[in-house]
Design an enzyme around this catalytic site. Structure first.
Site, short mmCIF file in Angstrom:
data_model
loop_
_atom_site.label_atom_id
_atom_site.label_comp_id
_atom_site.label_asym_id
_atom_site.label_seq_id
_atom_site.Cartn_x
_atom_site.Cartn_y
_atom_site.Cartn_z
N GLU A 76 -1.76 16.20 22.80
CA GLU A 76 -1.37 17.62 22.73
C GLU A 76 -0.55 17.93 21.49
O GLU A 76 -0.62 19.06 20.97
CB GLU A 76 -0.59 18.01 23.99
CG GLU A 76 -1.42 18.07 25.26
CD GLU A 76 -1.52 16.74 25.98
OE1 GLU A 76 -2.11 16.70 27.07
OE2 GLU A 76 -0.98 15.72 25.45
N PHE A 138 3.58 17.68 41.68
CA PHE A 138 2.98 16.76 40.72
C PHE A 138 2.69 17.49 39.41
O PHE A 138 2.10 18.56 39.39
CB PHE A 138 1.68 16.18 41.30
CG PHE A 138 0.95 15.28 40.34
CD1 PHE A 138 1.48 14.07 39.95
CD2 PHE A 138 -0.28 15.67 39.81
CE1 PHE A 138 0.81 13.24 39.07
CE2 PHE A 138 -0.96 14.85 38.92
CZ PHE A 138 -0.41 13.62 38.55
N GLN A 139 3.14 16.91 38.32
CA GLN A 139 2.98 17.44 36.97
C GLN A 139 3.55 18.85 36.83
O GLN A 139 3.02 19.68 36.10
CB GLN A 139 1.50 17.42 36.54
CG GLN A 139 0.99 16.00 36.29
CD GLN A 139 -0.35 15.95 35.58
OE1 GLN A 139 -1.15 16.88 35.67
NE2 GLN A 139 -0.61 14.85 34.88
N LYS A 188 -2.09 27.79 38.38
CA LYS A 188 -3.47 27.39 38.65
C LYS A 188 -4.16 28.35 39.61
O LYS A 188 -5.33 28.70 39.42
CB LYS A 188 -3.50 25.97 39.21
CG LYS A 188 -4.92 25.44 39.42
CD LYS A 188 -4.92 23.97 39.80
CE LYS A 188 -6.36 23.44 39.93
NZ LYS A 188 -6.38 21.98 40.24
N MET A 504 11.69 7.40 2.81
CA MET A 504 12.88 8.21 2.56
C MET A 504 14.10 7.57 3.21
O MET A 504 15.20 7.59 2.63
CB MET A 504 12.68 9.63 3.08
CG MET A 504 13.78 10.59 2.66
SD MET A 504 13.89 10.82 0.87
CE MET A 504 12.67 12.13 0.65
#
Length: 618
Positions: A76, A138-139, A188, A504
């Site tokens: 993602e 969940f999630q 959802k 760096m």
């Protein structure tokens, strides 16, 4: 704000409150179908994302001849940076999509990155069913709460009827005023439920009224200061690019004859080759640009925010300068440096009005005399030009690699850089003559930005060559998106500036930590104790890794082969190409202003402090 001023190309949602009514499109659909239809209506043609449980209903209607192209990424974070690269290269709103919980939280870094760099981005996330919100399902993650500080606005949608209006508002907020990221979180069950799709929707954004037209009195005051100044500087930031004001900027600069300095986020807004351009300011800026700001008696800041990387130690920055500060975001004006003339407005309108006001001043016989100023500026440019030394051991110079990529690339090539030494070298040693040809993570400094951003840019403008200039550290964070490129016919080119270290950080350890190279060596284990790895022991082998991901893998270690390898990469346009450039590990970025110090303490090279004479402050 007009579409032209914001740089957004999508059609604005047409409000249905008052005035002549537009014929409405009404369809009976699911919430998911409503979402895809709304994306089509606002002009979104590309979405980068990954499906998962909560967002899964939205993926089903994409199979039904949708106008929206979905590009399945491998992470993602890659979706978010790709959407950013797409937006920066095209001027459109970038769109990314993820599921709830970890899918959504993986978008946090690119959302924060877009927020810092004012990139128009719409992130769409799935959420657990509305009745489960707040139960630690969940999630489940409160992604609206998590991203509140790093978005312009965000929405949680639990009613499917609200989907079209929310999408229309999201695109409007992202692309107008000061552009930036927004997030739409959709439960959802709202995606699964039956609803009615109505377009255009009735939009309602009370309190959101970006000011685009500058105040005429402030414009006149600014014009007077410019003509009265002896040492003015036009300090140009990324807001000029966002406003598509580059043509107006060139007119203003040539009308005034004042020097122009363009920040890291503004490269390409004014041609590098123009005689009025004195370079990039900042911690690793050109000596002439940094010193011009320090010695100026007037700074005209256009779409810039007096970032700490530009100002150095703030209370010592430009001590003799009056400040004209023009910005679309009133919160930026006076935030770091008090403005003598504050101007709130879109950069394109501000510059256009400034041109007219200056023409009026010139017609009245008021014109600035900057002859002595240019004598100083030219002396600094000639005495302390950007440059580099070739390694004594005959190895590749990283600066030369990047310079030759720029010189051999086709006209109009887009460059996306990671973060670190290679980013600074790419800003210095490639010439940027056109807007939207330089993409990078400026404010957030996000390692791993280059590959997915280049992918997004190439997806948005497939006819252009796109080079990602990356370091071996950055590359190992997001290189999996090369699989996405290979499978979706997105033939980007990647230059890995491979010095075997976090370059760096290693530079800072060299300069400030007595060469104690703690955990910066990348190509070998701790038993090497910071020493160069023997040939053939580098892990991973970037050529084999690239080939395994469906790309052409090349390697270059010999300066004599440099041009031939770059030309070979430029000639391959049917697959992604990755070139592993093995460069000298001790090359450093110069000039440099050490963190927390004054810009007056700039070093042109290690141990070399410029001598500016005694009379420039008079």
């Amino acid at each position: 704000m007009t579409e032209q001023a914001t740089g957004a190309h999508h059609p604005q949602p047409r409000a249905r409150s008052g005035g002549a009514q537009q014929p409405a499109t009404v369809e009976h659909v699911t919430g998911a179908q409503s979402l895809i239809r709304a994306l089509e209506e606002v002009g979104a043609d590309t979405v980068f994302g990954i499906p998962g449980g909560a967002i899964l209903p939205a993926y089903d209607p994409m199979m039904d001849s949708s106008k929206v192209r979905h590009i399945l990424v491998r992470h993602e974070q890659g979706a978010g940076h790709a959407a950013t690269g797409y937006a920066q290269a095209t001027g459109k709103v970038g769109v990314c999509m993820a599921t709830s919980g970890p899918g959504a939280t993986n978008l946090v870094t690119p959302i924060a990155d877009a927020h810092m760099d004012s990139v128009p981005l719409v992130a769409i996330t799935g959420q657990v069913a509305s009745k489960s919100i707040g139960t630690d399902a969940f999630q489940e993650a409160d992604i609206c709460g998590i991203t509140m500080p790093i978005t312009k606005h965000n929405w949680l949608v639990t009613d499917p009827a609200e989907i079209p209006r929310t999408i229309a508002e999201a695109f409007h907020v992202a692309s107008t005023g000061r552009p930036g990221p927004v997030l739409v979180d959709i439960a959802k069950d709202a995606l699964q439920a039956q609803t009615t799709f109505v377009w255009p929707p009735h939009t309602d954004l009370p309190g959101y009224r970006p000011v685009t037209k500058p105040h005429a009195k402030q414009i006149r005051e600014a014009a007077k200061l410019i003509t009265q100044a002896r040492r003015p500087v036009l300090y140009v930031g990324g807001g000029v690019l966002k406003a598509r004001a580059t043509a107006e900027l060139k007119v203003l600069a040539e009308l005034t004859g004042a020097p122009v300095t363009t920040t890291l986020m503004a490269l390409g807004s004014f041609p590098d080759s123009h005689p009025l351009h004195v370079g990039m300011p900042g911690m690793h800026g050109a000596v002439a640009a940094v010193t011009a700001l320090q010695k100026a008696d007037l700074i005209v800041a256009l779409g810039a925010r007096f970032d700490d990387r530009v100002t150095g130690k703030l209370d010592s920055f430009a001590p003799h300068a009056k400040i004209v500060h023009a910005d679309i975001d009133p919160a930026e004006i006076g935030k770091n440096r008090a403005a003598d003339v504050p101007i709130v407005g879109d950069a394109r309108e501000v510059i256009a009005d400034l041109i007219v006001a200056l023409q009026t001043e010139h017609a009245a016989g008021h014109r600035g005399d900057y002859g002595d100023w240019w004598t100083d500026l030219n002396r600094w440019r000639d005495t302390y030009p950007l440059g580099y030394d070739q390694p004594e051991d005959g190895s590749l110079s990283p600066q030369q690699v990047i310079q030759r990529i720029g010189q051999l690339a086709p006209e109009g090539t887009i460059y996306a850089a990671g973060v670190g030494q290679h980013q600074m070298w790419a800003s210095h040693f490639i010439d940027y003559e056109q807007p939207s040809t330089w993409l990078n993570s400026g404010g957030a400094g996000t390692m791993g930005y280059a590959v997915p951003a280049a992918m997004g840019a190439k997806a948005g403008v497939p006819e252009r060559t796109v080079w990602a200039i990356d370091g071996d550290g950055c590359f190992q964070m997001t290189n999996q998106e090369l699989v996405t490129c290979a499978l979706n016919n997105i033939p980007i080119k990647v230059a890995i500036i491979n010095n075997g270290a976090l370059g760096m950080v290693r530079q800072w350890q060299t300069l400030f930590y007595n060469q104690r190279y703690s955990n910066t060596v990348l190509h070998s284990g701790p038993e090497h104790d910071g020493k160069e790895a023997a040939a053939g022991t580098r892990v991973p082998d970037f050529v084999k890794l690239s080939e395994a991901m469906g790309c052409v893998g090349l390697r270059c270690e010999d300066p004599a082969q440099l041009d031939a390898v770059i030309e070979q990469a430029n000639a391959i346009n049917d697959r992604p190409v990755v070139v592993d450039f093995i460069v000298h590990q001790d090359a450093m970025v110069w000039p440099m202003v050490a963190a927390g110090t004054s810009n007056d303490e700039i070093l042109a090279a290690r141990g070399v402090r410029p001598d500016f004479g005694d009379n420039e402050d008079d």
